[in-house]
Scaffold this motif. Structure first.
Motif: not given
Length: 449
Positions: A147, A374, A391, A393
């Protein structure tokens, strides 16, 4: 200023002559080299994105990568990768112009309003003088963070889709000499000389992922207009080249690296000056030293990863115009990650990112210390036919973030289909929240051949 040698065609199309020549040389070299074996492979990727806020298509992109590999002599290998990108929509590019952040020997060979053709990579692998050499246009990866990046700063990056592209696709390969020497059986030394003066390709103004947050783009007071001047781009391949050094070792189960990079910050510094009722923005590129290291080790089902990097010179928007509206500070960045494989066919990964300014002042338009987290969840089903991955963030300072779920179906060994989404949320002054109206749904396929 960078001076690109290029021809202009009608219809907003331009051709970079240096890269066109490199493409032809790659083809000729592949045909004339005394190849023991050679092969052509590639991938075709088709992806469509629909903006759920604006209720319109954001992109309908076809991406064709062709890779040529040949063996030359007994121990040398030539690799050439070309890429054709076509996009029916124009949300990610507002003009068919080549970005001035590319050096004369890099960048797309052809650019149009809806596509581009580029020599993605071209390098020769060989061994001599006790070292493994990779010569040519290539990617070099330092660090393994998901990320966000700490040490992975050797290659510039394309931000036409913010950070939504895979790193392998968004990295911009550059021309360099890459040599790795064995120190002993458990350690090696890598040397890089990068003579390609290419920098980040930023999303153009008016495109979907053009940056607007105050920490990156200054906001003029009421009654003051903003004018962006042409960038001052370092373009001397010798004087403006970059140097890298990495020591890698495996010691008692630990993978360790020590990294050093003398480089230009790939983001331009937006110096400001007030001229009457106009605020002038002058983009310039500044040097910095990156010094850091990484470590990783596995303890049964758990893997520990960490990176730390110190940038001697980082530049930030300041409210104080006496220093041209920019403050310079040393910056200490780090990431600690934990990967857990305790459940069958499942990966859980968590990361904590930190950025700390050593010379912070109240005039700087960002906090002294910024924290981000994350979380990655990935699981395969039905004998690895299906893969679900998410994912997340999250910025702890700005309370904004990004969620990226994706479901992939492996139809056969060479064909994948997927359905995914990119969802931004939170403070519109933040890194992610500024794109709160760019949430999108994606559907795509990739065919290998």
């Amino acid at each position: 200023m960078a001076c690109s040698a290029k021809m202009h065609w009608h219809g907003g199309v331009n051709v970079n002559k240096a890269n066109a020549l490199a493409l032809m040389l790659a083809a000729v070299a592949s045909l004339l080299a005394p190849a023991v074996s050679a092969g052509l492979s590639g991938t075709w990727e088709l992806e469509s994105a629909y903006n759920s806020h604006q209720r319109e298509a954001q992109k309908l992109e076809s991406l064709l990568d062709l890779e040529w590999n040949s063996t030359i002599g007994d121990d040398s290998y030539l690799t050439a990768i070309g890429r054709l990108r076509l996009d029916r929509e124009q949300q990610l590019r507002v003009s068919g112009e080549r970005a001035d952040s590319y050096s004369p020997i890099n960048g797309p060979s052809w650019v149009g309003d809806h596509g581009e053709l580029s020599l993605r990579e071209l390098y020769l692998d060989s061994e001599w003088a006790g070292a493994v050499w990779r010569l040519g246009k290539q990617q070099v990866v330092w660090g393994e963070a998901d990320g966000l990046k700490v040490l992975d700063q050797v290659n510039p990056q394309s931000f036409r889709e913010f950070i939504l592209d895979e790193f392998d696709d968004s990295r911009i390969p550059t021309w360099m000499i890459n040599a790795e020497f064995a120190v002993d059986e458990a350690s090696s030394l890598q040397l890089l000389w990068i003579f390609d003066t290419t920098y980040h390709e930023l999303a153009s103004f008016g495109s979907a992922y053009a940056v607007t947050r105050p920490a990156s783009i200054p906001t003029p007071p009421a009654g003051i207009s903003l004018q962006l001047l042409p960038a001052v781009v370092p373009d001397d391949p010798l004087q403006d080249s970059e140097l890298g050094l990495r020591y890698s070792a495996f010691i008692e189960g630990w993978d360790l690296t020590l990294n050093y990079l003398y480089h230009y910050n790939d983001f331009p510094v937006l110096y400001r000056s007030l001229q009457g009722s106009t605020l002038l923005l002058q983009p310039e590129y500044e040097r910095s030293h990156l010094l850091g290291g990484s470590l990783s080790n596995s303890f049964g089902e758990l893997t520990l990863r960490a990176e730390i990097g110190f940038n001697s010179d980082s530049f930030f928007i300041s409210r104080d115009l006496s220093q041209r509206g920019i403050a310079n500070s040393g910056e200490l960045s780090s990431v600690i990650g934990l990967d857990w494989h305790g459940l069958r066919d499942t990966l859980l990964s968590a990361q904590w990112f930190q950025s700390h300014l050593l010379d912070h002042t109240p005039a700087i338009v960002r906090d002294r210390t910024e924290h981000s987290l994350s979380l990655l969840y990935e699981r395969t089903f039905a004998n690895q036919t299906w893969t679900f991955k998410t994912l997340v963030l999250q910025s702890l300072n700005d309370k904004d973030g990004l969620v990226r779920p994706k479901l992939t179906f492996n139809v056969q060994s060479s064909l994948d289909l997927w359905l995914g989404a990119d969802v931004f949320y939170g403070n519109r002054q933040g890194l992610y929240g500024q794109f709160d109206d760019q949430d999108r749904i994606l559907i795509g396929m990739e065919l290998g051949f």
